[in-house]
Design a protein around this motif. Structure first.
Motif, PDB file in Angstrom:
ATOM      1  N   SER A 146     -81.684  44.391  76.461  1.00 61.31           N
ATOM      2  CA  SER A 146     -81.709  45.584  75.613  1.00 61.31           C
ATOM      3  C   SER A 146     -82.613  46.665  76.201  1.00 61.31           C
ATOM      4  O   SER A 146     -82.254  47.848  76.223  1.00 61.31           O
ATOM      5  CB  SER A 146     -82.191  45.198  74.207  1.00 61.31           C
ATOM      6  OG  SER A 146     -82.264  46.329  73.372  1.00 61.31           O
ATOM      7  N   LEU A 150     -81.507  50.441  77.648  1.00 60.17           N
ATOM      8  CA  LEU A 150     -82.091  51.719  77.230  1.00 60.17           C
ATOM      9  C   LEU A 150     -82.565  52.533  78.435  1.00 60.17           C
ATOM     10  O   LEU A 150     -82.391  53.753  78.490  1.00 60.17           O
ATOM     11  CB  LEU A 150     -83.267  51.465  76.273  1.00 60.17           C
ATOM     12  CG  LEU A 150     -82.909  50.912  74.884  1.00 60.17           C
ATOM     13  CD1 LEU A 150     -84.170  50.554  74.118  1.00 60.17           C
ATOM     14  CD2 LEU A 150     -82.077  51.920  74.097  1.00 60.17           C
ATOM     15  N   ASP A 153     -79.599  53.979  80.315  1.00 65.40           N
ATOM     16  CA  ASP A 153     -79.068  55.140  79.573  1.00 65.40           C
ATOM     17  C   ASP A 153     -79.936  56.378  79.816  1.00 65.40           C
ATOM     18  O   ASP A 153     -79.426  57.500  79.946  1.00 65.40           O
ATOM     19  CB  ASP A 153     -79.005  54.823  78.078  1.00 65.40           C
ATOM     20  CG  ASP A 153     -77.890  53.842  77.733  1.00 65.40           C
ATOM     21  OD1 ASP A 153     -76.962  53.692  78.563  1.00 65.40           O
ATOM     22  OD2 ASP A 153     -77.956  53.218  76.656  1.00 65.40           O
ATOM     23  N   ARG A 154     -81.266  56.161  79.866  1.00 63.55           N
ATOM     24  CA  ARG A 154     -82.171  57.288  80.111  1.00 63.55           C
ATOM     25  C   ARG A 154     -81.939  57.860  81.522  1.00 63.55           C
ATOM     26  O   ARG A 154     -81.876  59.088  81.704  1.00 63.55           O
ATOM     27  CB  ARG A 154     -83.624  56.827  79.959  1.00 63.55           C
ATOM     28  CG  ARG A 154     -84.644  57.963  80.040  1.00 63.55           C
ATOM     29  CD  ARG A 154     -86.051  57.421  79.937  1.00 63.55           C
ATOM     30  NE  ARG A 154     -86.424  56.695  81.136  1.00 63.55           N
ATOM     31  CZ  ARG A 154     -86.855  57.281  82.269  1.00 63.55           C
ATOM     32  NH1 ARG A 154     -86.949  58.626  82.346  1.00 63.55           N
ATOM     33  NH2 ARG A 154     -87.185  56.559  83.315  1.00 63.55           N
TER      34      ARG A 154
END
Length: 225
Positions: A146, A150, A153-154
């Motif tokens: 997870s 994240l 995605d950043r």
């Protein structure tokens, strides 16, 4: 001299009903004592007495009110709350002897204020420990995946920002492309070290890997100065 003939009826000897019934009314208890069997009809007429047994688990005593004609298995279920142990994980000892779940308390000799010891089954304890370790590893892997998702995605948003600059006729600095590429590759290395269990976790891991590779490829298709 004439011989006398004896007339026979040919009927078998008749069993005494009372003697047959009496044989079926007795049972041998574990102690070796021959006792009269319980009559289910008579038991329904009068409720069996309730007794209070003292059950020791670790260093704590629990007082349990239970029917004198209940089984040790039923007692286990009543001890699930006070001890926190599932009934399958319990071993009940009465007079230093483990008792079967189907054994009746009164037949085993349990009376009011009798002491019973409950211990955790070592095999069940080991299984629960292994299950806890497995769950901890799965949770840790899920959290790591997870966190990486994240971060990818950043970084993907930064790749999109560079693409936006190019679409407007601008150019990007080579150093920015290299830095982003290294960051994405680091996330791929982290993903590679995770042992994902279960179809969903493996599928999610593969999706992040594909996303990371896609962003790296897009970076190196950008014109930079």
């Amino acid at each position: 001299m004439m011989r006398m003939k004896t007339k026979t009826t040919g009927k078998p000897p008749v069993m005494n009903d009372s003697s047959v019934a009496s044989e079926n009314e007795w049972e041998l208890r574990p102690s070796g004592m021959l006792v009269q069997k319980r009559n289910p009809e008579s038991e329904n007429r009068a409720s069996p007495p309730t007794i209070r047994v003292r059950v020791k688990y670790q260093s704590i005593y629990h007082e349990i009110n239970i029917s004198s004609q209940a089984t040790f298995g039923e007692l286990k279920k009543m001890l699930m709350g006070p001890t926190g142990l599932r009934h399958q994980d319990q071993k009940l000892l009465y007079k230093d002897k483990e008792r079967d779940d189907k054994t009746f308390l009164d037949i085993a000799g349990v009376k009011d204020k009798s002491k019973i010891v409950v211990i955790e089954d070592p095999i069940s304890q080991e299984k629960r420990y292994l299950e806890m370790r497995k769950n901890a590893k799965v949770e840790k892997a899920a959290k790591t995946i997870s966190d990486i998702s994240l971060e990818v995605d950043r970084l993907a948003r930064q790749v999109s920002a560079l693409e936006s600059v190019i679409s407007k006729g601008g150019k990007v600095v080579e150093k920015d492309v290299i830095n982003l590429t290294e960051l994405l590759m680091n996330q791929l290395l982290l993903l590679d070290g995770i042992i994902a269990e279960g179809d969903i976790k493996v599928q999610r891991k593969n999706q992040i890997i594909l996303k990371s590779h896609k962003n790296v490829n897009e970076l190196w298709c950008l014109p930079f100065i």
